[in-house]
Design an enzyme around this catalytic site. Structure first.
Site, PDB file in Angstrom:
ATOM      1  N   THR A  87      10.345 -99.489 -11.015  1.00 28.04           N
ATOM      2  CA  THR A  87      11.801 -99.391 -11.074  1.00 28.04           C
ATOM      3  C   THR A  87      12.276 -98.984  -9.692  1.00 28.04           C
ATOM      4  OG1 THR A  87      11.670 -98.664 -13.367  1.00 28.04           O
ATOM      5  CG2 THR A  87      13.750 -98.287 -12.224  1.00 28.04           C
ATOM      6  N   LYS A 162      17.606-103.415 -15.878  1.00 25.11           N
ATOM      7  CA  LYS A 162      16.934-102.129 -16.145  1.00 25.11           C
ATOM      8  C   LYS A 162      17.891-100.956 -15.931  1.00 25.11           C
ATOM      9  CE  LYS A 162      13.585 -98.996 -16.221  1.00 25.11           C
ATOM     10  NZ  LYS A 162      12.718 -98.695 -17.345  1.00 25.11           N
ATOM     11  N   LYS A 237      16.279 -90.368 -11.845  1.00 18.84           N
ATOM     12  CA  LYS A 237      16.005 -91.428 -10.860  1.00 18.84           C
ATOM     13  C   LYS A 237      16.772 -92.712 -11.222  1.00 18.84           C
ATOM     14  CE  LYS A 237      12.475 -94.740  -9.498  1.00 18.84           C
ATOM     15  NZ  LYS A 237      11.141 -95.280  -9.640  1.00 18.84           N
TER      16      LYS A 237
HETATM   17  P1  NAD Z   1       2.982 -92.621 -11.064  1.00 22.48           P
HETATM   18  O1  NAD Z   1       3.446 -91.689  -9.998  1.00 22.48           O
HETATM   19  O2  NAD Z   1       2.101 -92.120 -12.151  1.00 22.48           O
HETATM   20  O3  NAD Z   1       2.205 -93.868 -10.379  1.00 22.48           O
HETATM   21  C1  NAD Z   1       2.500 -94.389  -9.115  1.00 22.48           C
HETATM   22  C2  NAD Z   1       1.184 -94.627  -8.399  1.00 22.48           C
HETATM   23  O4  NAD Z   1       1.434 -95.235  -7.136  1.00 22.48           O
HETATM   24  C3  NAD Z   1       0.409 -93.335  -8.117  1.00 22.48           C
HETATM   25  O5  NAD Z   1      -0.885 -93.414  -8.684  1.00 22.48           O
HETATM   26  C4  NAD Z   1       0.352 -93.259  -6.594  1.00 22.48           C
HETATM   27  O6  NAD Z   1      -0.849 -92.697  -6.105  1.00 22.48           O
HETATM   28  C5  NAD Z   1       0.468 -94.724  -6.229  1.00 22.48           C
HETATM   29  N1  NAD Z   1       0.924 -94.943  -4.868  1.00 22.48           N
HETATM   30  C6  NAD Z   1       1.906 -94.299  -4.174  1.00 22.48           C
HETATM   31  N2  NAD Z   1       2.025 -94.810  -2.934  1.00 22.48           N
HETATM   32  C7  NAD Z   1       1.106 -95.798  -2.838  1.00 22.48           C
HETATM   33  C8  NAD Z   1       0.742 -96.705  -1.798  1.00 22.48           C
HETATM   34  N3  NAD Z   1       1.365 -96.693  -0.614  1.00 22.48           N
HETATM   35  N4  NAD Z   1      -0.261 -97.590  -2.039  1.00 22.48           N
HETATM   36  C9  NAD Z   1      -0.884 -97.609  -3.247  1.00 22.48           C
HETATM   37  N5  NAD Z   1      -0.589 -96.777  -4.262  1.00 22.48           N
HETATM   38  C10 NAD Z   1       0.396 -95.887  -4.063  1.00 22.48           C
HETATM   39  O7  NAD Z   1       4.291 -93.287 -11.659  1.00 22.48           O
HETATM   40  P2  NAD Z   1       4.440 -94.129 -13.029  1.00 22.48           P
HETATM   41  O8  NAD Z   1       4.895 -93.225 -14.112  1.00 22.48           O
HETATM   42  O9  NAD Z   1       3.219 -94.960 -13.201  1.00 22.48           O
HETATM   43  O10 NAD Z   1       5.692 -95.057 -12.653  1.00 22.48           O
HETATM   44  C11 NAD Z   1       5.541 -96.197 -11.805  1.00 22.48           C
HETATM   45  C12 NAD Z   1       6.879 -96.931 -11.791  1.00 22.48           C
HETATM   46  O11 NAD Z   1       7.227 -97.322 -13.125  1.00 22.48           O
HETATM   47  C13 NAD Z   1       8.051 -96.104 -11.273  1.00 22.48           C
HETATM   48  O12 NAD Z   1       8.867 -96.937 -10.477  1.00 22.48           O
HETATM   49  C14 NAD Z   1       8.762 -95.668 -12.543  1.00 22.48           C
HETATM   50  O13 NAD Z   1      10.141 -95.435 -12.341  1.00 22.48           O
HETATM   51  C15 NAD Z   1       8.517 -96.851 -13.444  1.00 22.48           C
HETATM   52  N6  NAD Z   1       8.561 -96.554 -14.887  1.00 22.48           N
HETATM   53  C16 NAD Z   1       7.927 -95.450 -15.385  1.00 22.48           C
HETATM   54  C17 NAD Z   1       7.980 -95.202 -16.748  1.00 22.48           C
HETATM   55  C18 NAD Z   1       7.284 -93.994 -17.335  1.00 22.48           C
HETATM   56  O14 NAD Z   1       7.577 -93.660 -18.488  1.00 22.48           O
HETATM   57  N7  NAD Z   1       6.379 -93.349 -16.617  1.00 22.48           N
HETATM   58  C19 NAD Z   1       8.674 -96.067 -17.602  1.00 22.48           C
HETATM   59  C20 NAD Z   1       9.276 -97.205 -17.071  1.00 22.48           C
HETATM   60  C21 NAD Z   1       9.219 -97.436 -15.705  1.00 22.48           C
END
Ligand code: NAD
Length: 290
Positions: A87, A162, A237
């Site tokens: 997102t 979204k 966010k």
């Molecule tokens: P998260 O922080 O658990 O995962 C993100 C991952 O990206 C981490 O493991 C981090 O180490 C990795 N990362 C960061 N910088 C990086 C880079 N330069 N290269 C490679 N990896 C890198 O977050 P999440 O909960 O998995 O959410 C991911 C996305 O999905 C976000 O944009 C969030 O808004 C969206 N989202 C989350 C949810 C939820 O319920 N968690 C629901 C819908 C959408």
């Protein structure tokens, strides 16, 4: 299909695991998170992307997406598709798609709804922006990771859908919570409140599927001490992204703006961080008018 998967956190890891389960060959890269079983680790984002037919990113925000895209686009083979499921702001989504297109790649913004539970169960909803051709290529992967996929339009349309959806969700959750707090003070039983509203014109997903009152309605984070679920800071966010987008196109969104302000107070000045976004109910319960 050969897939590069970058960003294997709370959402990315179970999504990649479902692709492996569906028989795809997945190479992954994350700066911190461990690789899920069946995903081949790569030494860099570019290495995960090289040779892949589709590269999926699932990253925290638009700035990180732009940085990762700058690394992977030159490494991708011509005709491959870069599909971002994070997102992020609409501008970052469109900028990354334009760079990918200029490099002879397909590009999709495909944010998800359904949370960590939906990612694990393979029941996410994907809302997708980009060309028909890129959408057709990635569609089988969406079907392996989700149960519903909507092609919303050109680049940026997925992110637009979204943030509009989540702006409605933030507003209706606040409205549902403040109404429960009012009902409490009026001496109305919470179960009766649920029975009426869930079948009346005040009903919404926040009431019927994710009721913020413990012990009322279907199982929800309210029943487990408001452990997220969907954390208040993630709602903040998304509300901020909606207000950034509204500013960019001069849209009047007073309810979205107030919801963003209330979640900012809750997360930054109160005890909202790390709690589910429905913990607005105990917040209102404690408060007084004015
Ligand atoms: P998260 O922080 O658990 O995962 C993100 C991952 O990206 C981490 O493991 C981090 O180490 C990795 N990362 C960061 N910088 C990086 C880079 N330069 N290269 C490679 N990896 C890198 O977050 P999440 O909960 O998995 O959410 C991911 C996305 O999905 C976000 O944009 C969030 O808004 C969206 N989202 C989350 C949810 C939820 O319920 N968690 C629901 C819908 C959408």
């Amino acid at each position: 299909m050969r897939i590069g998967f970058i960003g294997l956190g709370n959402m990315g890891a179970p999504m990649a695991a479902n692709l492996v389960k569906a028989g795809h060959q997945v190479t992954g890269f994350d700066t911190a998170a461990p690789m899920p079983a069946g995903v081949t680790p790569a030494a860099s984002a570019a290495a995960a992307a090289a040779g892949a037919e589709v590269v999926i990113t699932m990253l925290p925000n638009g700035a990180i997406l732009r940085a990762v895209a700058a690394q992977v686009i030159p490494a991708m083979r011509p005709g491959a598709v870069l599909c971002d499921c994070s997102t992020v702001d609409v501008d970052s989504a469109r900028a990354v798609a334009a760079e990918a297109t200029a490099a002879g790649l397909g590009a999709l913004d495909a944010p998800v709804s359904g949370g960590v539970g939906g990612a694990a169960a393979g029941t996410l909803t994907f809302m997708v922006g980009g060309t028909e051709a890129a959408f057709a290529t990635v569609r089988p992967l969406f079907e392996a990771m989700g149960k519903k996929v909507v092609h919303c339009g050109a680049s940026g349309a997925g992110q637009s859908a979204k943030i509009c959806n989540n702006m409605i969700l933030g507003v209706t959750m606040i409205a549902t919570c403040e109404a429960f707090a009012l009902a409490d003070k009026l001496g109305l039983d919470r179960q009766k409140m649920f029975d009426v509203v869930s079948t009346s014109s005040g009903s919404s997903w926040s009431m019927t599927a994710y009721c913020p009152a413990p012990g009322v309605g279907p199982q929800s984070p309210a029943d487990t001490g408001y452990r997220p679920g969907f954390a208040a800071e993630l709602m903040l966010k998304d509300l901020r992204l909606s207000q950034q987008a509204a500013g960019a196109v001069d849209a009047d969104t007073p309810m979205g703006e107030l919801a963003a302000r209330l979640y900012a107070t809750f997360v930054e000045d109160e005890d909202g961080r790390g709690r589910d976004f429905s913990a607005m109910l105990p917040r209102f319960e404690k408060r007084h008018r004015g």
